[in-house]
Write a protein that holds these residues in place. Structure first.
Motif, PDB file in Angstrom:
ATOM      1  N   SER A  74      27.220  33.802  -8.358  1.00  0.00           N
ATOM      2  CA  SER A  74      27.456  34.187  -6.966  1.00  0.00           C
ATOM      3  C   SER A  74      28.647  33.420  -6.424  1.00  0.00           C
ATOM      4  N   GLN A  76      28.847  32.485  -3.419  1.00  0.00           N
ATOM      5  CA  GLN A  76      28.365  31.612  -2.348  1.00  0.00           C
ATOM      6  C   GLN A  76      27.463  30.478  -2.845  1.00  0.00           C
ATOM      7  N   PHE A  77      26.910  30.596  -4.031  1.00  0.00           N
ATOM      8  CA  PHE A  77      25.972  29.592  -4.543  1.00  0.00           C
ATOM      9  C   PHE A  77      26.448  29.115  -5.908  1.00  0.00           C
ATOM     10  N   TRP A  94      18.481  31.106  -6.146  1.00  0.00           N
ATOM     11  CA  TRP A  94      18.714  32.482  -5.686  1.00  0.00           C
ATOM     12  C   TRP A  94      18.474  33.518  -6.775  1.00  0.00           C
ATOM     13  N   TYR A  97      15.509  36.122  -6.720  1.00  0.00           N
ATOM     14  CA  TYR A  97      15.503  37.465  -6.118  1.00  0.00           C
ATOM     15  C   TYR A  97      15.837  38.527  -7.159  1.00  0.00           C
ATOM     16  N   VAL A 119      27.884  38.347  -7.710  1.00  0.00           N
ATOM     17  CA  VAL A 119      27.498  38.697  -6.347  1.00  0.00           C
ATOM     18  C   VAL A 119      28.397  37.971  -5.357  1.00  0.00           C
ATOM     19  N   SER A 121      28.976  37.906  -0.832  1.00  0.00           N
ATOM     20  CA  SER A 121      28.384  38.463   0.379  1.00  0.00           C
ATOM     21  C   SER A 121      29.094  38.026   1.644  1.00  0.00           C
ATOM     22  N   PRO A 124      25.630  36.385   6.508  1.00  0.00           N
ATOM     23  CA  PRO A 124      25.232  34.977   6.519  1.00  0.00           C
ATOM     24  C   PRO A 124      23.763  34.858   6.115  1.00  0.00           C
ATOM     25  N   HIS A 125      23.418  33.870   5.299  1.00  0.00           N
ATOM     26  CA  HIS A 125      22.019  33.797   4.890  1.00  0.00           C
ATOM     27  C   HIS A 125      21.228  32.905   5.839  1.00  0.00           C
ATOM     28  N   ALA A 127      20.158  33.784   8.778  1.00  0.00           N
ATOM     29  CA  ALA A 127      20.493  34.031  10.180  1.00  0.00           C
ATOM     30  C   ALA A 127      19.696  35.198  10.749  1.00  0.00           C
ATOM     31  N   LEU A 129      19.664  38.231   9.478  1.00  0.00           N
ATOM     32  CA  LEU A 129      20.353  39.501   9.226  1.00  0.00           C
ATOM     33  C   LEU A 129      20.017  40.035   7.838  1.00  0.00           C
ATOM     34  N   SER A 130      19.018  39.412   7.238  1.00  0.00           N
ATOM     35  CA  SER A 130      18.446  39.863   5.972  1.00  0.00           C
ATOM     36  C   SER A 130      19.436  39.889   4.817  1.00  0.00           C
ATOM     37  N   SER A 131      20.022  38.744   4.564  1.00  0.00           N
ATOM     38  CA  SER A 131      20.862  38.630   3.371  1.00  0.00           C
ATOM     39  C   SER A 131      20.027  38.809   2.114  1.00  0.00           C
ATOM     40  N   SER A 132      18.741  38.457   2.165  1.00  0.00           N
ATOM     41  CA  SER A 132      17.929  38.588   0.949  1.00  0.00           C
ATOM     42  C   SER A 132      17.745  40.065   0.593  1.00  0.00           C
ATOM     43  N   LEU A 135      20.922  41.375  -0.856  1.00  0.00           N
ATOM     44  CA  LEU A 135      21.041  40.926  -2.251  1.00  0.00           C
ATOM     45  C   LEU A 135      20.145  41.760  -3.167  1.00  0.00           C
TER      46      LEU A 135
HETATM   47  P1  ADP Z   1      17.746  36.026   5.324  1.00  0.00           P
HETATM   48  O1  ADP Z   1      17.249  37.147   4.484  1.00  0.00           O
HETATM   49  O2  ADP Z   1      17.230  36.073   6.721  1.00  0.00           O
HETATM   50  O3  ADP Z   1      19.237  35.896   5.323  1.00  0.00           O
HETATM   51  P2  ADP Z   1      16.253  34.497   3.414  1.00  0.00           P
HETATM   52  O4  ADP Z   1      15.821  33.086   3.375  1.00  0.00           O
HETATM   53  O5  ADP Z   1      15.219  35.552   3.345  1.00  0.00           O
HETATM   54  O6  ADP Z   1      17.183  34.661   4.711  1.00  0.00           O
HETATM   55  O7  ADP Z   1      17.245  34.780   2.206  1.00  0.00           O
HETATM   56  C1  ADP Z   1      18.310  33.896   1.941  1.00  0.00           C
HETATM   57  C2  ADP Z   1      18.382  33.634   0.445  1.00  0.00           C
HETATM   58  O8  ADP Z   1      18.880  34.801  -0.234  1.00  0.00           O
HETATM   59  C3  ADP Z   1      19.334  32.528   0.071  1.00  0.00           C
HETATM   60  O9  ADP Z   1      18.722  31.252   0.157  1.00  0.00           O
HETATM   61  C4  ADP Z   1      19.657  32.900  -1.381  1.00  0.00           C
HETATM   62  O10 ADP Z   1      18.618  32.506  -2.244  1.00  0.00           O
HETATM   63  C5  ADP Z   1      19.691  34.410  -1.333  1.00  0.00           C
HETATM   64  N1  ADP Z   1      21.064  34.865  -1.072  1.00  0.00           N
HETATM   65  C6  ADP Z   1      21.561  35.384   0.078  1.00  0.00           C
HETATM   66  N2  ADP Z   1      22.886  35.672  -0.049  1.00  0.00           N
HETATM   67  C7  ADP Z   1      23.226  35.322  -1.311  1.00  0.00           C
HETATM   68  C8  ADP Z   1      24.454  35.350  -2.061  1.00  0.00           C
HETATM   69  N3  ADP Z   1      25.589  35.780  -1.526  1.00  0.00           N
HETATM   70  N4  ADP Z   1      24.436  34.905  -3.342  1.00  0.00           N
HETATM   71  C9  ADP Z   1      23.280  34.454  -3.880  1.00  0.00           C
HETATM   72  N5  ADP Z   1      22.113  34.394  -3.219  1.00  0.00           N
HETATM   73  C10 ADP Z   1      22.059  34.817  -1.959  1.00  0.00           C
END
Ligand code: ADP
Ligand code: MG
Length: 389
Positions: A74, A76-77, A94, A97, A119, A121, A124-125, A127, A129-132, A135
């Protein structure tokens, strides 16, 4: 924790970066983050929600590889992961997931193949806005598409939910994966979380969507979320004694709830009241959107925020300050906190020609009141997941 917004990326730039990282041409997929316009914590109570996708995406680039391994990194990670498709189980970090999504797809009968995945993105995770979900859906789409077999978009939704439930340990509802998969540009989507019936709701031309990030996420979010779920279940169990056909708070009217108030603890009563009234507000908001009735939307959003603050108790000082800052800003039509609570974002409807003044006035008032910097995204309602060709 500060939640700096990643900058938007162009698909062409992402493709180039991914090809360099993965050593050759890639197939490129993306899925959006989302904002919920109204209907908070109703999804796991099998009620109604009204989310829209935002034009911030998680991109998943993929190349098939021989064998049964998934290798992923990723932007970001820092951690990278290698998983076997034959031994998928919860892991730390991460990659969990992806393990969950792959497991969820295979459990629904898709035969997946090995792949290299990268990956990146703009969502913002943490926040709200459902970054999970972005993903899960972007990588789920990549894995399903690479398998070459036909699949139903609902497979992605189910696999994403499986990743949250069985791998991440979050007992979330189906909303986030659903909107990230099925969103349509210019529309919100009213989803009935009991039977997954859905309806697109065109956003009227007279309003723009503006998301304001408080920049905070209080640690209690996860534990309080599961606590709220439990309190709703306690309410349902008590109400069911009288009427066994009640399966969820979706099946309860406000009159019925009020009639049983003395049998519930004050806390459980207030939790249930939020869900029951919030379901009604979603239905009313859909009508108001159809009619372009912004005065009605103003009242509904305000009532929703008050209900989350007072009955469900999931707001926080920063969210209340952000809502107040927006209310006083030029162009404001309606606003409320959105997402799980305890930080994250507010969602606002704003007059399109006043978005810039709204943005600067809100940011300034919020900074003055909280000492924090707001990050403000004006976004069209975006389309759901897709392959970019
Ligand atoms: P939200 O869904 O509200 O943003 P969550 O805690 O449910 O917060 O999900 C965030 C997690 O999703 C991160 O800690 C990471 O494990 C994973 N994640 C989100 N964006 C990325 C990314 N760009 N690359 C890898 N993992 C990601
Ligand atoms: Mg999440």
């Amino acid at each position: 924790m500060s939640l700096a917004l990643p900058q938007p990326q162009t698909p062409a730039a992402v493709r180039e970066m991914a090809s360099a990282r993965l050593g050759g041409p890639v197939r490129l997929f993306r899925a959006p983050g989302r904002v919920n316009l109204i209907g908070e914590h109703t999804d796991y109570n099998l009620g109604f929600v009204l989310p829209a996708a935002i034009d911030r995406y998680t991109y998943a680039a993929a190349r098939p590889r021989a064998g049964r391994e998934l290798r992923m990194s990723s932007a970001q990670f820092p951690e990278t992961f290698t998983l076997s498709l034959d031994r998928l189980q919860p892991i730390r970090g991460w990659g969990n997931y992806l393990a969950g999504v792959a497991d969820g797809l295979q459990a629904q009968g898709l035969s997946l193949q090995g792949a290299d995945l990268f990956v990146t993105s703009e969502v913002p995770h943490g926040a709200g806005l459902s970054s999970s979900a972005a993903l899960e859906i972007s990588t789920g789409l990549a894995l399903a598409a690479l398998s070459g077999a036909p699949f139903d978009p609902l497979h992605l939704v189910r696999a994403g939910q499986h990743a949250e439930h069985a791998f991440a340990g979050t007992q979330s509802g189906v909303m986030d994966q659903f909107i990230s998969t099925f969103a349509r540009a210019g529309h919100a989507l009213r989803l009935d979380c009991r039977n997954l019936e859905w309806e697109l709701v065109a956003l009227p031309a007279g309003c723009a969507l503006v998301v304001c990030n408080t920049g905070v996420k209080h640690e209690l979010a996860g534990s309080e979320y599961n606590q709220r779920r439990k309190e709703c279940e306690i309410g349902v169990d008590l109400l069911r004694r009288d009427r066994p056909e009640i399966a969820s708070l979706r099946d309860v009217t406000l009159a019925e709830l009020n009639a049983h108030q003395s049998e519930l603890t004050p806390v459980v009563f207030r939790r249930c009241r939020h869900i029951v009234t919030e379901n009604q507000r979603v239905q009313d908001a859909v009508r108001a959107f159809h009619e372009g009735n912004f005065a009605r939307l103003h009242r509904l959003f305000a009532a929703s925020h008050a209900s989350m603050r007072d009955d469900y108790e999931i707001s926080c000082r920063e969210l209340d300050l952000m809502v107040a800052a927006a209310e006083a800003a030029p162009g404001f039509l309606a606003g409320r906190m959105t997402g799980g609570g305890f930080g994250g974002c507010t969602v606002n409807l704003v007059r399109p020609n006043l978005v810039d003044s709204f943005r600067s006035a809100t940011a300034q008032a919020y900074a003055q009141a909280s000492g924090l910097e707001a990050e403000i995204i004006a976004t069209p309602a975006a389309a759901g997941c897709e392959e970019l060709r």
